[in-house]
Design a protein around this motif. Structure first.
Motif, mmCIF file in Angstrom:
data_model
loop_
_atom_site.group_PDB
_atom_site.id
_atom_site.type_symbol
_atom_site.label_atom_id
_atom_site.label_comp_id
_atom_site.label_asym_id
_atom_site.label_seq_id
_atom_site.Cartn_x
_atom_site.Cartn_y
_atom_site.Cartn_z
ATOM 1 N N ASN A 54 0.815 -1.222 0.000
ATOM 2 C CA ASN A 54 0.000 0.000 0.000
ATOM 3 C C ASN A 54 0.846 1.269 0.000
ATOM 4 O OD1 ASN A 54 -2.378 -1.548 0.075
ATOM 5 N ND2 ASN A 54 -2.249 -1.683 2.304
ATOM 6 N N ARG A 55 1.826 1.312 -0.902
ATOM 7 C CA ARG A 55 2.702 2.480 -1.057
ATOM 8 C C ARG A 55 3.552 2.777 0.174
ATOM 9 N NH1 ARG A 55 0.181 6.924 -4.995
ATOM 10 N NH2 ARG A 55 -0.182 5.507 -6.737
ATOM 11 N N GLN A 56 3.738 1.793 1.039
ATOM 12 C CA GLN A 56 4.623 1.925 2.195
ATOM 13 C C GLN A 56 5.634 0.792 2.137
ATOM 14 O OE1 GLN A 56 1.554 1.915 5.362
ATOM 15 N NE2 GLN A 56 2.515 3.830 5.990
ATOM 16 N N ILE A 57 6.719 0.965 2.876
ATOM 17 C CA ILE A 57 7.735 -0.071 2.958
ATOM 18 C C ILE A 57 7.781 -0.561 4.394
ATOM 19 C CG2 ILE A 57 10.182 -0.611 2.706
ATOM 20 C CD1 ILE A 57 10.317 1.678 0.671
ATOM 21 N N PHE A 58 7.624 -1.859 4.571
ATOM 22 C CA PHE A 58 7.709 -2.472 5.888
ATOM 23 C C PHE A 58 8.902 -3.415 5.912
ATOM 24 C CE2 PHE A 58 3.215 -1.472 5.282
ATOM 25 C CZ PHE A 58 2.963 -0.735 6.427
ATOM 26 N N PHE A 59 9.415 -3.659 7.092
ATOM 27 C CA PHE A 59 10.569 -4.526 7.245
ATOM 28 C C PHE A 59 10.197 -5.715 8.120
ATOM 29 C CE2 PHE A 59 11.867 -0.304 6.236
ATOM 30 C CZ PHE A 59 12.735 -0.520 5.177
ATOM 31 N N ILE A 60 10.783 -6.850 7.797
ATOM 32 C CA ILE A 60 10.470 -8.096 8.486
ATOM 33 C C ILE A 60 11.764 -8.641 9.077
ATOM 34 C CG2 ILE A 60 9.392 -10.370 8.240
ATOM 35 C CD1 ILE A 60 7.667 -7.866 7.299
ATOM 36 N N CYS A 61 11.696 -9.105 10.317
ATOM 37 C CA CYS A 61 12.878 -9.695 10.944
ATOM 38 C C CYS A 61 13.104 -11.101 10.397
ATOM 39 C CB CYS A 61 12.738 -9.708 12.467
ATOM 40 S SG CYS A 61 11.572 -10.929 13.106
ATOM 41 N N SER A 62 14.163 -11.718 10.818
ATOM 42 C CA SER A 62 14.532 -13.024 10.261
ATOM 43 C C SER A 62 13.919 -14.217 10.992
ATOM 44 C CB SER A 62 16.059 -13.159 10.247
ATOM 45 O OG SER A 62 16.576 -13.031 11.554
ATOM 46 N N LYS A 63 13.030 -13.964 11.950
ATOM 47 C CA LYS A 63 12.359 -15.087 12.623
ATOM 48 C C LYS A 63 11.490 -15.837 11.610
ATOM 49 C CE LYS A 63 11.734 -12.748 17.017
ATOM 50 N NZ LYS A 63 10.707 -12.127 17.846
ATOM 51 N N LEU A 64 11.534 -17.153 11.678
ATOM 52 C CA LEU A 64 10.765 -17.963 10.731
ATOM 53 C C LEU A 64 9.270 -17.680 10.818
ATOM 54 C CD1 LEU A 64 12.640 -21.376 10.863
ATOM 55 C CD2 LEU A 64 12.835 -19.551 9.173
ATOM 56 N N ASP A 65 8.746 -17.441 12.026
ATOM 57 C CA ASP A 65 7.319 -17.133 12.180
ATOM 58 C C ASP A 65 6.936 -15.873 11.417
ATOM 59 O OD1 ASP A 65 6.935 -19.342 13.793
ATOM 60 O OD2 ASP A 65 6.962 -18.205 15.665
#
Length: 74
Positions: A54-65
């Protein structure tokens, strides 16, 4: 035969360059960047993925979940 999935990738050594080009390097280096799913601070060793949504940038950690919650392009 398993269908192929498209994957866009950035090498770990290029993450800071990419974040710098987006004006987000200071947030990353000062611990202000948090995982979209669990809220943990993302550090260099725990950087998992980038999620444009939605025109934003989100970051995800490296946890498998957290990585398992990424949407799959079909």
């Amino acid at each position: 035969m398993t269908p192929k999935k498209e994957l866009e990738a950035v090498h770990r050594q290029d993450i800071k360059t990419l974040l710098g080009s987006w004006g987000l390097l200071a947030d990353f280096e000062t611990g202000k960047m948090k995982c979209r799913f669990c809220g943990d601070i993302i550090l260099e060793h725990s950087f998992g993925a980038i999620l444009p949504e939605n025109r934003q940038i989100f970051f995800i950690c490296s946890k498998l979940d957290c990585l398992a919650k990424l949407p799959v392009k079909k």
